[in-house]
Design a protein around this motif. Structure first.
Motif, PDB file in Angstrom:
ATOM      1  N   THR A 306       0.829  -1.209   0.000  1.00  0.00           N
ATOM      2  CA  THR A 306       0.000   0.000   0.000  1.00  0.00           C
ATOM      3  C   THR A 306       0.860   1.252   0.000  1.00  0.00           C
ATOM      4  OG1 THR A 306      -0.094   0.146   2.412  1.00  0.00           O
ATOM      5  CG2 THR A 306      -1.752  -1.251   1.319  1.00  0.00           C
ATOM      6  N   ASP A 307       0.197   2.393  -0.256  1.00  0.00           N
ATOM      7  CA  ASP A 307       0.902   3.681  -0.200  1.00  0.00           C
ATOM      8  C   ASP A 307       1.527   3.906   1.168  1.00  0.00           C
ATOM      9  OD1 ASP A 307       0.277   4.315  -2.811  1.00  0.00           O
ATOM     10  OD2 ASP A 307      -1.549   5.392  -2.281  1.00  0.00           O
ATOM     11  N   TRP A 308       0.808   3.530   2.235  1.00  0.00           N
ATOM     12  CA  TRP A 308       1.315   3.769   3.580  1.00  0.00           C
ATOM     13  C   TRP A 308       2.534   2.895   3.868  1.00  0.00           C
ATOM     14  CZ3 TRP A 308       0.280   7.907   6.072  1.00  0.00           C
ATOM     15  CH2 TRP A 308      -0.949   8.557   5.882  1.00  0.00           C
ATOM     16  N   GLU A 309       2.535   1.656   3.369  1.00  0.00           N
ATOM     17  CA  GLU A 309       3.685   0.785   3.601  1.00  0.00           C
ATOM     18  C   GLU A 309       4.928   1.307   2.879  1.00  0.00           C
ATOM     19  OE1 GLU A 309       1.830  -3.677   4.243  1.00  0.00           O
ATOM     20  OE2 GLU A 309       1.746  -2.799   2.242  1.00  0.00           O
ATOM     21  N   VAL A 310       4.740   1.771   1.654  1.00  0.00           N
ATOM     22  CA  VAL A 310       5.874   2.329   0.919  1.00  0.00           C
ATOM     23  C   VAL A 310       6.350   3.616   1.579  1.00  0.00           C
ATOM     24  CG1 VAL A 310       6.663   3.210  -1.305  1.00  0.00           C
ATOM     25  CG2 VAL A 310       5.080   1.270  -1.223  1.00  0.00           C
ATOM     26  N   SER A 311       5.400   4.445   2.015  1.00  0.00           N
ATOM     27  CA  SER A 311       5.779   5.702   2.685  1.00  0.00           C
ATOM     28  C   SER A 311       6.533   5.423   3.977  1.00  0.00           C
ATOM     29  CB  SER A 311       4.525   6.528   2.969  1.00  0.00           C
ATOM     30  OG  SER A 311       3.838   6.839   1.784  1.00  0.00           O
ATOM     31  N   LEU A 312       6.061   4.403   4.713  1.00  0.00           N
ATOM     32  CA  LEU A 312       6.727   4.058   5.966  1.00  0.00           C
ATOM     33  C   LEU A 312       8.168   3.628   5.722  1.00  0.00           C
ATOM     34  CD1 LEU A 312       6.458   3.689   9.021  1.00  0.00           C
ATOM     35  CD2 LEU A 312       5.677   1.343   8.597  1.00  0.00           C
ATOM     36  N   HIS A 313       8.414   3.006   4.589  1.00  0.00           N
ATOM     37  CA  HIS A 313       9.784   2.606   4.249  1.00  0.00           C
ATOM     38  C   HIS A 313      10.703   3.815   4.202  1.00  0.00           C
ATOM     39  CE1 HIS A 313      13.209   1.079   2.013  1.00  0.00           C
ATOM     40  NE2 HIS A 313      12.969   1.973   1.065  1.00  0.00           N
ATOM     41  N   TYR A 314      10.261   4.883   3.548  1.00  0.00           N
ATOM     42  CA  TYR A 314      11.107   6.079   3.439  1.00  0.00           C
ATOM     43  C   TYR A 314      11.177   6.848   4.757  1.00  0.00           C
ATOM     44  CZ  TYR A 314      11.383   5.197  -1.533  1.00  0.00           C
ATOM     45  OH  TYR A 314      11.635   4.623  -2.754  1.00  0.00           O
ATOM     46  N   ILE A 315      10.102   6.779   5.542  1.00  0.00           N
ATOM     47  CA  ILE A 315      10.157   7.391   6.875  1.00  0.00           C
ATOM     48  C   ILE A 315      11.179   6.658   7.736  1.00  0.00           C
ATOM     49  CG2 ILE A 315       8.870   7.715   9.015  1.00  0.00           C
ATOM     50  CD1 ILE A 315       8.257   9.785   6.951  1.00  0.00           C
ATOM     51  N   LYS A 316      11.223   5.314   7.625  1.00  0.00           N
ATOM     52  CA  LYS A 316      12.221   4.550   8.373  1.00  0.00           C
ATOM     53  C   LYS A 316      13.638   4.964   7.977  1.00  0.00           C
ATOM     54  CE  LYS A 316       9.584   0.261   9.114  1.00  0.00           C
ATOM     55  NZ  LYS A 316       9.497  -1.183   8.740  1.00  0.00           N
ATOM     56  N   LEU A 317      13.799   5.252   6.687  1.00  0.00           N
ATOM     57  CA  LEU A 317      15.123   5.656   6.214  1.00  0.00           C
ATOM     58  C   LEU A 317      15.596   6.920   6.920  1.00  0.00           C
ATOM     59  CD1 LEU A 317      17.347   5.125   3.967  1.00  0.00           C
ATOM     60  CD2 LEU A 317      16.135   6.865   2.653  1.00  0.00           C
ATOM     61  N   VAL A 318      14.752   7.956   6.947  1.00  0.00           N
ATOM     62  CA  VAL A 318      15.173   9.216   7.562  1.00  0.00           C
ATOM     63  C   VAL A 318      15.284   9.067   9.074  1.00  0.00           C
ATOM     64  CG1 VAL A 318      14.179  10.593   5.696  1.00  0.00           C
ATOM     65  CG2 VAL A 318      12.786  10.097   7.685  1.00  0.00           C
ATOM     66  N   VAL A 319      14.411   8.261   9.682  1.00  0.00           N
ATOM     67  CA  VAL A 319      14.493   8.070  11.132  1.00  0.00           C
ATOM     68  C   VAL A 319      15.782   7.334  11.498  1.00  0.00           C
ATOM     69  CG1 VAL A 319      13.441   6.877  13.092  1.00  0.00           C
ATOM     70  CG2 VAL A 319      12.012   8.188  11.520  1.00  0.00           C
ATOM     71  N   ALA A 320      16.177   6.347  10.681  1.00  0.00           N
ATOM     72  CA  ALA A 320      17.420   5.632  10.961  1.00  0.00           C
ATOM     73  C   ALA A 320      18.610   6.575  10.916  1.00  0.00           C
ATOM     74  CB  ALA A 320      17.593   4.502   9.944  1.00  0.00           C
ATOM     75  N   ILE A 321      18.638   7.454   9.906  1.00  0.00           N
ATOM     76  CA  ILE A 321      19.731   8.431   9.824  1.00  0.00           C
ATOM     77  C   ILE A 321      19.706   9.355  11.034  1.00  0.00           C
ATOM     78  CG2 ILE A 321      20.643  10.373   8.494  1.00  0.00           C
ATOM     79  CD1 ILE A 321      19.579   8.995   5.975  1.00  0.00           C
ATOM     80  N   ALA A 322      18.502   9.816  11.410  1.00  0.00           N
ATOM     81  CA  ALA A 322      18.380  10.733  12.546  1.00  0.00           C
ATOM     82  C   ALA A 322      18.788  10.059  13.852  1.00  0.00           C
ATOM     83  CB  ALA A 322      16.950  11.252  12.644  1.00  0.00           C
ATOM     84  N   LEU A 323      18.396   8.802  14.036  1.00  0.00           N
ATOM     85  CA  LEU A 323      18.753   8.101  15.273  1.00  0.00           C
ATOM     86  C   LEU A 323      20.252   7.882  15.378  1.00  0.00           C
ATOM     87  CD1 LEU A 323      15.898   5.440  15.552  1.00  0.00           C
ATOM     88  CD2 LEU A 323      16.267   7.442  17.011  1.00  0.00           C
TER      89      LEU A 323
END
Length: 787
Positions: A306-323
């Motif tokens: 779904t759109d939300w699952e794909v979006s969550l993938h990119y959110i995880k990317l930025v959160v991983a960098i931020a963490l």
């Protein structure tokens, strides 16, 4: 682990250079947040513990002479928990090998017991024994500055008589975290001493047998300080009360409070700027990644994600960098905070200072970094939602460049093919180029703002000690003296010019605002100590009214023409109502000025002075200081060069140290932003550059196409960075300015030139690093479509 999580790890490894640069920006913001919040809480906690452990008074009530029986009446004031009376006075101390006498404050110690209030921390040695009038404690910072140790002897002039003392203890005290000589506003460990001695010795020296000249009051928990101040003043008025004041107005505590206030202001301004830059960089990275991976996104959606699952993938990317950045920042904040704690302990003379970070600081640092990263990532989620599988899996429609044919024809006359390719890429992608320009400009703005503030510290010193203060030596007296004393000073060895002055302690009020300070009376046409406007022109002292420093006018919220109330704290203690005539542009302290004869007339004390500024032949300093030592009325002598050195030391320590740290961090951030821009551009053009290599372009030509765009971006970013830096310099300067000094923010071309040069250097280094990657590109692997 799901398929999208596998893809997340691969993506992080693929963009490790860009991710590392962004994580560095996040880490710096978190580092500053953790370090500064930890330093603030540590200073607050250390101050509170130190004050409580050694019972620092809440109210100080100086008086000319009051009988000891008044202590019982002071203790009966509602809200007062404990009272201590003591004797204090001024003295001049002679230091072996030093021509100029050093001012000292003498403080009494009660016999046979510890002081109830304002206790002393004994760092070395022992307390003076009862009946031993020659035994004293010496302030540790002064002893360290002059190399004095236990058993050494001191010679001091007290109340007109010379006494010899033996040091039996080295002490510290919470009321002397800063040591400031009377009449000065610059702490200097080497030029002001504090000496504790038995009370009976001071009673004899100052003729105060059975009396005290300062009362210390400790309040009950929850008691209001204002009613206690009023009651204490009413009781001590008949004995020459000089105006009681609360702990918040005590000089040492005020300096420390200003330091903590400056740290709070800086911590609320600078880390958010770094976080905003990190959010912006993440937005650029994620948005370009979405554009380059549109076919993959379409394929993923076609498989049922779904759109939300794909979006969550990119959110995880930025959160991983931020963490990752936040973890680095937290560790770096603790490490740097511990180093800084040692600096603060030395500057503020705390007997202990342990850097401790509240868990909330780590939580807020991580939360802010994650929220900033998500703010940058959420802006591009609409691009993910807008991509349908059928459209996304098709290659993007080629751009229409037909309208640029005439432009291409013109460019062929002047530019070769690689140069035209660089220019076309910039012209055809204005949004992307503007984002890169803005990112680099923000980094340069941070650097130039820090450089401007560092230059502003030096400008403050230059303007104060070269433009405003043109004297060589300042002399202060123990009490008011007739103005003919100035003529006597004129005949001392080496004196070229004398300018008398008078300082009066007072509380200035305007509405609900108040400031405890003083008024300085200046001679008409003063040349050695001047009041100047913003253009450094002399402000003539008015025949009526008062001239306020800009910092003081801001505190009282007044302007020219407003009326202020002046409560004089000496002599007959009159209350005056005077108009504000002008605003002076003083950069050190918050003084108020009046014409000398006008001030004396308002006080009904004509022809009185409390000090003088001298212009002196430098060769005659030893003879002049020797002559001043023999003048009983002289309370202190200060040399302008010493005051300047002390002020510079103060600015370069404590919170002033932060400007060096932040300047270095801003430089690191600038490099990180420039390198990140180059890496993003390389990631976008890797396939195109590989195609050009296959078509016959050399490595140098391919690198020129990539780095030529970076050069244009840097060229466009520098003027924008100047504008951003100029605006940020006011915010940063406001964070470092205090009641003690204000940092100027004049436009200095050399500072912006240096910041621009740093950006160019970062671009050259980044270009060299990226060029190495171009040379390592596997043409076959790059040209393959990444599944």
């Amino acid at each position: 682990m799901g398929a999208l999580n596998h893809k997340l790890l691969r993506d992080l490894w693929r963009i490790k250079g860009q991710a590392g640069a962004i994580a560095l920006v996040v880490a710096v913001g978190v580092l500053l947040l953790v370090m500064m919040s930890g330093m603030i809480s540590s200073l607050d906690e250390t101050r509170r513990t130190y004050y409580e452990r050694y019972r620092l008074a809440d109210v100080f009530a100086p008086v000319v002479r009051a009988p000891e029986k008044m202590l019982e009446r002071l203790a009966a004031i509602p809200g007062v928990d404990a009272v201590e009376g003591r004797i204090q006075g001024g003295a001049l101390v002679e230091i072996a090998g030093q021509d100029m006498p050093v001012r000292a404050q003498i403080v009494s110690l009660p016999p046979w017991r510890e002081p109830r209030l304002n206790g002393v921390y004994l760092a070395d040695g022992r307390m003076p024994q009862a009946g031993r009038t020659e035994e004293v404690l010496l302030l540790r910072s002064f002893a360290k500055a002059h190399g004095l140790t236990l058993g050494d002897h001191l010679s001091a002039t007290m109340h007109g008589s010379r006494r010899d003392f033996r040091i039996v203890g080295i002490a510290q005290a919470p009321e002397f975290l800063f040591t400031i000589a009377p009449g000065e506003f610059v702490p200097d460990d080497a030029r002001f001493a504090v000496i504790w001695m038995n009370q009976d010795a001071l009673e004899a020296a100052y003729d105060l047998k059975g009396a005290f000249n300062e009362a210390l009051l400790k309040l009950e928990r929850g008691a209001q300080v204002e009613p206690v101040l009023a009651a204490a003043d009413a009781l001590l008025d008949r004995y020459g009360g000089l105006g009681s004041y609360a702990l918040e107005d005590q000089l040492s505590n005020r300096f420390l409070s200003e330091e903590i206030k400056g740290l709070r202001t800086t911590s609320s301004v600078v880390p958010p700027i770094f976080m905003a830059v990190a959010a912006f960089l993440l937005y650029i990275v994620v948005s370009r990644m979405v554009q380059s991976e549109r076919e993959q996104i379409g394929l993923i959606k076609a498989f049922g994600y779904t759109d939300w699952e794909v979006s969550l993938h990119y959110i995880k990317l930025v959160v991983a960098i931020a963490l990752f950045g936040a973890a680095l920042g937290c560790a770096g904040g603790v490490w740097s905070g511990r180093l800084l704690a040692g600096v603060y302990q030395a500057v503020y003379h705390f007997p202990f200072l342990v850097f401790r970070v509240e868990p909330s600081s780590f939580v807020s640092g991580v939360a802010v970094s994650v929220l900033a990263a998500m703010a940058g990532g959420l802006l591009v989620l609409r691009q993910v939602f807008a991509l349908t599988p059928a459209v996304a899996m098709r290659p993007p429609a080629p751009a229409d460049y037909s309208r640029s044919g005439a432009l291409n024809a013109r460019l062929k006359r002047w530019l070769d093919q690689p140069s035209r390719m660089v220019l076309r890429r910039v012209v055809r992608n204005p949004g992307r180029v503007f984002g890169a320009v803005l990112g680099i400009a923000a980094g340069m703005g941070l650097s130039s703002a820090q450089l401007t503030v560092m230059s502003g510290f030096d400008d403050t010193l230059d303007q104060t000690f070269d433009v405003i203060d043109r004297s060589d030596v300042a002399v202060t007296f123990f009490e008011q003296m007739p103005d003919k004393t100035a003529f006597a000073l004129q005949h001392l060895p080496g004196v070229i010019e004398v300018e008398p002055t008078r300082s009066v302690s007072a509380v200035l009020r305007h509405g609900t605002e108040s400031y405890r300070g003083g008024i300085t009376g200046l001679m008409p046409g003063a040349r050695l100590s001047r009041a100047v406007d913003a253009d450094h022109a002399d402000i003539p002292m008015p025949d009526a009214g008062i001239v306020l420093a800009k910092a003081l006018a801001d505190i009282l919220k007044v302007g020219p023409g407003d009326q202020i109330m002046v409560e004089v704290l000496e002599g007959r203690r009159p209350v005056l109502e005077v108009p504000v005539a002008r605003i002076a542009d003083t950069l050190l302290g918050a003084p108020a000025f009046m014409k000398l004869d006008v001030l004396n007339r308002e006080l009904n004390e004509p022809g009185r002075i409390t000090g003088a500024y001298l212009r002196v032949d430098a060769q005659a300093y030893p003879a002049l200081f020797a002559a001043l030592k023999d003048v009983p009325s002289v309370a202190g002598v200060s040399r302008k060069s010493d005051s300047r050195a002390a002020m510079k030391k103060l600015m370069d320590s404590g919170a002033g140290t932060m400007r060096f740290i932040m300047a270095a961090i801003a430089g690191i951030i600038t490099f990180g932003i420039v390198y990140n821009t180059a890496r993003i551009s390389f990631g976008e053009q890797a396939r195109d550059l590989a195609s050009l290599r296959v078509m016959g372009f050399t490595q140098g030509e391919a690198a020129f196409i990539l780095l030529g765009e970076l050069a244009i971006v840097v060229f466009l970013a520098i003027p924008l960075g100047v504008a951003i830096g100029y605006g940020l310099s006011f915010l940063v300067a406001a964070g470092f300015s205090t009641d003690l000094y204000q940092i100027s923010t004049d436009f200095k071309p050399d500072t912006y030139g240096l910041a621009g040069g740093a950006v160019v250097a970062a671009a050259i280094l980044s270009g060299w690093l990226v060029k190495r990657d171009i040379e390592k590109v596997d043409l076959v692997a790059t040209l393959k479509t990444r599944e």
